[in-house]
Motif scaffolding. Sequence first.
Motif, mmCIF file in Angstrom:
data_model
loop_
_atom_site.group_PDB
_atom_site.id
_atom_site.type_symbol
_atom_site.label_atom_id
_atom_site.label_comp_id
_atom_site.label_asym_id
_atom_site.label_seq_id
_atom_site.Cartn_x
_atom_site.Cartn_y
_atom_site.Cartn_z
ATOM 1 N N GLY A 78 -17.023 0.351 -55.166
ATOM 2 C CA GLY A 78 -15.687 1.169 -55.661
ATOM 3 C C GLY A 78 -15.168 0.922 -54.634
ATOM 4 N N GLY A 79 -14.221 2.344 -55.499
ATOM 5 C CA GLY A 79 -12.422 2.406 -54.350
ATOM 6 C C GLY A 79 -11.397 1.713 -54.628
ATOM 7 N N VAL A 80 -11.403 0.008 -53.631
ATOM 8 C CA VAL A 80 -10.189 -0.166 -54.666
ATOM 9 C C VAL A 80 -10.872 -1.650 -53.803
ATOM 10 N N ILE A 81 -10.230 -2.494 -54.230
ATOM 11 C CA ILE A 81 -10.131 -3.929 -53.652
ATOM 12 C C ILE A 81 -9.192 -4.271 -53.642
ATOM 13 N N LYS A 106 -2.538 -11.111 -51.974
ATOM 14 C CA LYS A 106 -1.669 -11.130 -50.886
ATOM 15 C C LYS A 106 -1.604 -9.758 -49.903
ATOM 16 N N GLY A 107 -3.234 -9.336 -50.367
ATOM 17 C CA GLY A 107 -2.820 -7.812 -49.223
ATOM 18 C C GLY A 107 -3.573 -6.987 -50.443
ATOM 19 N N ALA A 108 -2.365 -6.522 -51.532
ATOM 20 C CA ALA A 108 -1.873 -5.239 -52.153
ATOM 21 C C ALA A 108 -3.200 -4.605 -52.649
ATOM 22 N N ASP A 109 -3.175 -3.500 -52.885
ATOM 23 C CA ASP A 109 -4.729 -2.626 -53.202
ATOM 24 C C ASP A 109 -4.545 -2.560 -54.804
ATOM 25 N N ILE A 110 -5.877 -2.993 -55.689
ATOM 26 C CA ILE A 110 -5.995 -2.551 -56.919
ATOM 27 C C ILE A 110 -7.188 -2.083 -57.134
ATOM 28 N N LYS A 111 -7.268 -0.654 -57.883
ATOM 29 C CA LYS A 111 -7.817 0.620 -58.202
ATOM 30 C C LYS A 111 -9.188 0.120 -58.950
ATOM 31 N N VAL A 112 -10.268 0.338 -58.355
ATOM 32 C CA VAL A 112 -11.242 -0.423 -59.050
ATOM 33 C C VAL A 112 -12.224 1.196 -60.142
ATOM 34 N N ASP A 113 -12.352 0.704 -61.005
ATOM 35 C CA ASP A 113 -13.006 1.449 -62.349
ATOM 36 C C ASP A 113 -14.106 2.181 -62.011
ATOM 37 N N MET A 114 -15.257 1.028 -61.891
ATOM 38 C CA MET A 114 -16.520 1.192 -61.928
ATOM 39 C C MET A 114 -17.113 -0.435 -61.052
ATOM 40 N N SER A 115 -17.930 -0.338 -60.289
ATOM 41 C CA SER A 115 -19.312 -1.275 -59.441
ATOM 42 C C SER A 115 -20.065 -2.144 -60.332
ATOM 43 N N PHE A 116 -20.884 -3.099 -60.044
ATOM 44 C CA PHE A 116 -21.851 -3.366 -60.338
ATOM 45 C C PHE A 116 -22.699 -2.267 -60.795
#
Length: 145
Positions: free
Chosen positions: A33-36, A40-50
């Motif tokens: 969860g959180g962000v990946i 290029k190093g920018a954050d992408i919001k994670v909506d759900m984890s496995f």
Amino acid sequence: ILAADGVDGASLSKMKAALEAEGAQAKVIAPHGGVIKNAKGADIKVDMSFLTAASVLFDAVFVPGGEKSAAALINEPDAIHFINESYKHCKAIAAEGQGLDVLKASFVGARLKSPGVITGEKALDKAFIKAIAQHRFWEREKVPA
């Protein structure tokens, strides 16, 4: 959208925008969860984890490119299970760039020419949206669990 750190941010963003423009909800599912971080190093919001997502909750699955992301997903049993189960349930599946390697590591790998499996298209987003609109590809119904 299955992704991990190192994902091709442009690939992910383009597909997410195309899906949302058609009224779909696009969720990023990742190993945690959180962000990946994109390549290029920018954050992408994670909506759900496995841990909190299952393929049965979704109508389709897309795997964007990104070498590190693909390697992480290939080594994530839950990601492979997500793809296999989506295939078994006759859902649209698409991959771009190294995301194709993730499909190749799954049950889908030997079935890349199956109806509803979208890869290598110039207008991948449009082809994927068209496949999703068909809802299911029942000719794939008889596959092993």
